[in-house]
Scaffold this motif. Structure first.
Motif, PDB file in Angstrom:
ATOM      1  N   ILE A  62       1.029  -1.573   0.391  1.00  0.00           N
ATOM      2  CA  ILE A  62      -0.136   0.068  -0.250  1.00  0.00           C
ATOM      3  C   ILE A  62       0.824   1.269  -0.080  1.00  0.00           C
ATOM      4  O   ILE A  62       0.652   1.929  -0.907  1.00  0.00           O
ATOM      5  CB  ILE A  62      -1.021   0.366   0.998  1.00  0.00           C
ATOM      6  CG1 ILE A  62      -1.572  -0.967   1.160  1.00  0.00           C
ATOM      7  CG2 ILE A  62      -1.451   1.289   1.879  1.00  0.00           C
ATOM      8  CD1 ILE A  62      -2.760  -1.855   2.768  1.00  0.00           C
ATOM      9  N   ILE A  63       2.034   1.145   0.997  1.00  0.00           N
ATOM     10  CA  ILE A  63       2.632   2.674   1.373  1.00  0.00           C
ATOM     11  C   ILE A  63       4.000   2.603  -0.225  1.00  0.00           C
ATOM     12  O   ILE A  63       3.391   4.329  -0.978  1.00  0.00           O
ATOM     13  CB  ILE A  63       3.598   2.300   2.302  1.00  0.00           C
ATOM     14  CG1 ILE A  63       2.516   2.266   3.766  1.00  0.00           C
ATOM     15  CG2 ILE A  63       4.579   3.322   2.398  1.00  0.00           C
ATOM     16  CD1 ILE A  63       3.714   2.275   4.804  1.00  0.00           C
ATOM     17  N   ILE A  64       3.577   2.008  -0.756  1.00  0.00           N
ATOM     18  CA  ILE A  64       4.939   1.953  -1.621  1.00  0.00           C
ATOM     19  C   ILE A  64       3.301   2.366  -3.116  1.00  0.00           C
ATOM     20  O   ILE A  64       4.266   3.325  -3.978  1.00  0.00           O
ATOM     21  CB  ILE A  64       5.517   0.784  -3.050  1.00  0.00           C
ATOM     22  CG1 ILE A  64       6.742   0.970  -1.379  1.00  0.00           C
ATOM     23  CG2 ILE A  64       6.544   0.880  -3.660  1.00  0.00           C
ATOM     24  CD1 ILE A  64       7.534  -0.941  -1.673  1.00  0.00           C
ATOM     25  N   HIS A  65       2.153   1.885  -3.166  1.00  0.00           N
ATOM     26  CA  HIS A  65       1.832   1.985  -4.719  1.00  0.00           C
ATOM     27  C   HIS A  65       1.512   4.166  -3.548  1.00  0.00           C
ATOM     28  O   HIS A  65       1.286   4.912  -4.652  1.00  0.00           O
ATOM     29  CB  HIS A  65       0.849   1.533  -4.366  1.00  0.00           C
ATOM     30  CG  HIS A  65       0.970   0.220  -4.991  1.00  0.00           C
ATOM     31  ND1 HIS A  65      -0.446  -0.716  -4.823  1.00  0.00           N
ATOM     32  CD2 HIS A  65       1.259  -0.002  -6.005  1.00  0.00           C
ATOM     33  CE1 HIS A  65       0.320  -1.991  -5.891  1.00  0.00           C
ATOM     34  NE2 HIS A  65       1.235  -1.807  -5.979  1.00  0.00           N
ATOM     35  N   VAL A  66       1.217   4.417  -2.953  1.00  0.00           N
ATOM     36  CA  VAL A  66       0.921   5.299  -2.333  1.00  0.00           C
ATOM     37  C   VAL A  66       1.937   6.918  -2.985  1.00  0.00           C
ATOM     38  O   VAL A  66       2.231   7.409  -3.444  1.00  0.00           O
ATOM     39  CB  VAL A  66       0.349   5.830  -0.964  1.00  0.00           C
ATOM     40  CG1 VAL A  66       0.234   7.218  -0.637  1.00  0.00           C
ATOM     41  CG2 VAL A  66      -0.298   5.342  -0.583  1.00  0.00           C
ATOM     42  N   ILE A  67       3.500   5.868  -2.753  1.00  0.00           N
ATOM     43  CA  ILE A  67       4.522   6.729  -2.949  1.00  0.00           C
ATOM     44  C   ILE A  67       4.480   6.915  -5.196  1.00  0.00           C
ATOM     45  O   ILE A  67       4.806   7.984  -5.026  1.00  0.00           O
ATOM     46  CB  ILE A  67       5.963   6.143  -2.462  1.00  0.00           C
ATOM     47  CG1 ILE A  67       5.740   6.253  -1.041  1.00  0.00           C
ATOM     48  CG2 ILE A  67       7.017   6.550  -3.067  1.00  0.00           C
ATOM     49  CD1 ILE A  67       6.853   5.171  -0.467  1.00  0.00           C
ATOM     50  N   TYR A  68       4.163   5.732  -5.823  1.00  0.00           N
ATOM     51  CA  TYR A  68       4.680   6.128  -7.251  1.00  0.00           C
ATOM     52  C   TYR A  68       3.487   6.632  -7.623  1.00  0.00           C
ATOM     53  O   TYR A  68       4.122   7.846  -8.406  1.00  0.00           O
ATOM     54  CB  TYR A  68       4.330   4.606  -7.224  1.00  0.00           C
ATOM     55  CG  TYR A  68       3.563   3.807  -8.755  1.00  0.00           C
ATOM     56  CD1 TYR A  68       5.361   4.704  -9.454  1.00  0.00           C
ATOM     57  CD2 TYR A  68       2.560   4.569  -9.302  1.00  0.00           C
ATOM     58  CE1 TYR A  68       5.001   4.793 -10.892  1.00  0.00           C
ATOM     59  CE2 TYR A  68       2.522   4.096 -10.503  1.00  0.00           C
ATOM     60  CZ  TYR A  68       3.099   4.114 -11.254  1.00  0.00           C
ATOM     61  OH  TYR A  68       3.381   4.834 -12.692  1.00  0.00           O
ATOM     62  N   ARG A  69       2.213   6.482  -7.023  1.00  0.00           N
ATOM     63  CA  ARG A  69       1.288   8.023  -7.045  1.00  0.00           C
ATOM     64  C   ARG A  69       1.429   9.351  -7.101  1.00  0.00           C
ATOM     65  O   ARG A  69       0.254  10.311  -7.560  1.00  0.00           O
ATOM     66  CB  ARG A  69      -0.038   7.539  -7.107  1.00  0.00           C
ATOM     67  CG  ARG A  69      -0.295   5.791  -7.342  1.00  0.00           C
ATOM     68  CD  ARG A  69      -1.525   5.696  -6.181  1.00  0.00           C
ATOM     69  NE  ARG A  69      -2.129   3.684  -6.895  1.00  0.00           N
ATOM     70  CZ  ARG A  69      -3.321   3.327  -6.544  1.00  0.00           C
ATOM     71  NH1 ARG A  69      -3.573   3.752  -5.368  1.00  0.00           N
ATOM     72  NH2 ARG A  69      -3.355   2.343  -7.213  1.00  0.00           N
ATOM     73  N   ILE A  70       2.175   9.523  -6.222  1.00  0.00           N
ATOM     74  CA  ILE A  70       2.751  10.984  -6.147  1.00  0.00           C
ATOM     75  C   ILE A  70       3.341  12.019  -7.562  1.00  0.00           C
ATOM     76  O   ILE A  70       2.763  12.997  -7.690  1.00  0.00           O
ATOM     77  CB  ILE A  70       3.763  11.250  -4.859  1.00  0.00           C
ATOM     78  CG1 ILE A  70       3.527  11.053  -3.379  1.00  0.00           C
ATOM     79  CG2 ILE A  70       4.235  12.698  -5.184  1.00  0.00           C
ATOM     80  CD1 ILE A  70       4.338  10.900  -2.274  1.00  0.00           C
ATOM     81  N   HIS A  71       3.870  10.617  -7.893  1.00  0.00           N
ATOM     82  CA  HIS A  71       4.553  11.592  -9.221  1.00  0.00           C
ATOM     83  C   HIS A  71       3.200  12.110 -10.591  1.00  0.00           C
ATOM     84  O   HIS A  71       3.747  12.949 -11.041  1.00  0.00           O
ATOM     85  CB  HIS A  71       5.518  11.046 -10.264  1.00  0.00           C
ATOM     86  CG  HIS A  71       4.734   9.523 -11.243  1.00  0.00           C
ATOM     87  ND1 HIS A  71       4.331   8.548 -10.894  1.00  0.00           N
ATOM     88  CD2 HIS A  71       4.575   9.964 -12.182  1.00  0.00           C
ATOM     89  CE1 HIS A  71       3.760   7.557 -11.695  1.00  0.00           C
ATOM     90  NE2 HIS A  71       4.343   8.847 -12.823  1.00  0.00           N
TER      91      HIS A  71
END
Length: 309
Positions: free
Chosen positions: A254-263
């Motif tokens: 979940i956390i890495i997906h959130v980080i990815y979507r920041i871009h």
């Protein structure tokens, strides 16, 4: 890129701990905030691209395709996909049609975005290493054809997968369950990301070797290069996570997906914010709108006073 929810899966994943549910809720809220900021900043990027006359037509077309795709993702695809993802992970049944629509739209849009970023990186390398060839490839018709050729396989393969794959009963949106998902993640996400990093490295080494013979990049080129690198680096943790076969019930998933979507929101901010010319355009646009609103407000107040008199 985080692969989508299996569009036809209606078997919910059992809810885990209350802490996991809270984490998913926070992640959903953060992703919706990312979408809101992304729509606004992408609109500003489009405004700058439309107003600026100095950028090459080929590069302008590719950037317009990129930011248009980001607008579609932030305005429609990601909010719907994130909400469905949250509901399924929380053990809530969801409508099959809405899951299919939002999942397909989000998946295709993110893969087109990744292909476009790869093309922008290749074009930047050509501008540095092969300036004469770059003039030909940056022509409007050529650039449109190149983007069409690069993005068509994404739509074609996703359409084929939709008709041949049976997802029923599969755990929610885990891309590690199917070979075809793993293949498309490599072909449309991991491979373009690796190519982008290699191209960026080649361009950097060429500029280092030819230092002194190459004129320093203007602020527009510099901002494009920085957002290409940043965009790509946001993808790397997600690729590593899927390569490690992380499961959907893992907090890192979940956390890495959130980080990815920041871009999706960060790319246009970097594109505009690192360019002094574009920053001035945005400032002038905002200032003129504020002055117009103030003038309209003053006029309405004067009309109100006159009517009272």
């Amino acid at each position: 890129m985080d692969l989508s929810i299996n569009s036809t899966s209606l078997t919910p994943t059992p809810t885990n701990s209350a802490g996991d549910s809270k984490l998913r809720g926070v992640a959903l809220g953060f992703e919706l905030l990312t979408c809101f900021v992304g729509v606004i900043t992408c609109c500003f990027s489009h405004y700058c691209l439309k107003t600026c006359k100095l950028i090459q037509s080929g590069m302008k077309i590719q950037l317009q395709i990129l930011f248009t795709t980001d607008i579609v993702i932030c305005l429609i695809a990601l909010p719907g996909h994130a909400a469905i993802e949250y509901r399924i992970l929380s053990g809530v049944h969801d409508n099959k049609t809405s899951s299919t629509v939002f999942t397909s739209l989000y998946t295709v849009a993110t893969e087109i975005e990744r292909a476009t970023v790869m093309l922008i990186a290749i074009y930047r390398m050509m501008a540095v290493c092969f300036p004469f060839k770059y003039r030909y490839w940056s022509q409007k018709k050529v650039a449109l054809l190149v983007n069409l050729i690069a993005c068509s396989p994404v739509v074609l393969m996703r359409t084929i997968k939709h008709f041949i794959k049976d997802d029923s009963g599969i755990e929610a949106f885990d891309p590690n369950n199917y070979f075809i998902d793993s293949f498309m993640q490599f072909g449309f996400i991991s491979a373009p990301t690796v190519i982008t990093l290699i191209v960026y490295l080649v361009m950097a080494l060429f500029m280092l070797c030819k230092k002194g013979s190459i004129s320093p990049p203007d602020s527009c080129e510099r901002s494009v290069r920085i957002f290409i690198l940043t965009n790509t680096l946001f993808e790397v943790p997600d690729i590593i996570m899927h390569a490690a076969k992380a499961t959907v019930d893992n907090a890192a998933f979940i956390i890495i997906h959130v980080i990815y979507r920041i871009h999706f929101a960060l790319d246009p901010i970097l594109f505009v914010g690192l360019n002094a010319r574009y920053r001035q355009m945005v400032y002038q646009c905002c200032s003129s709108n504020i002055r117009v609103r103030e003038a309209v407000t003053d006029t309405k107040e004067e009309d109100t006073l006159e009517s009272k008199c």
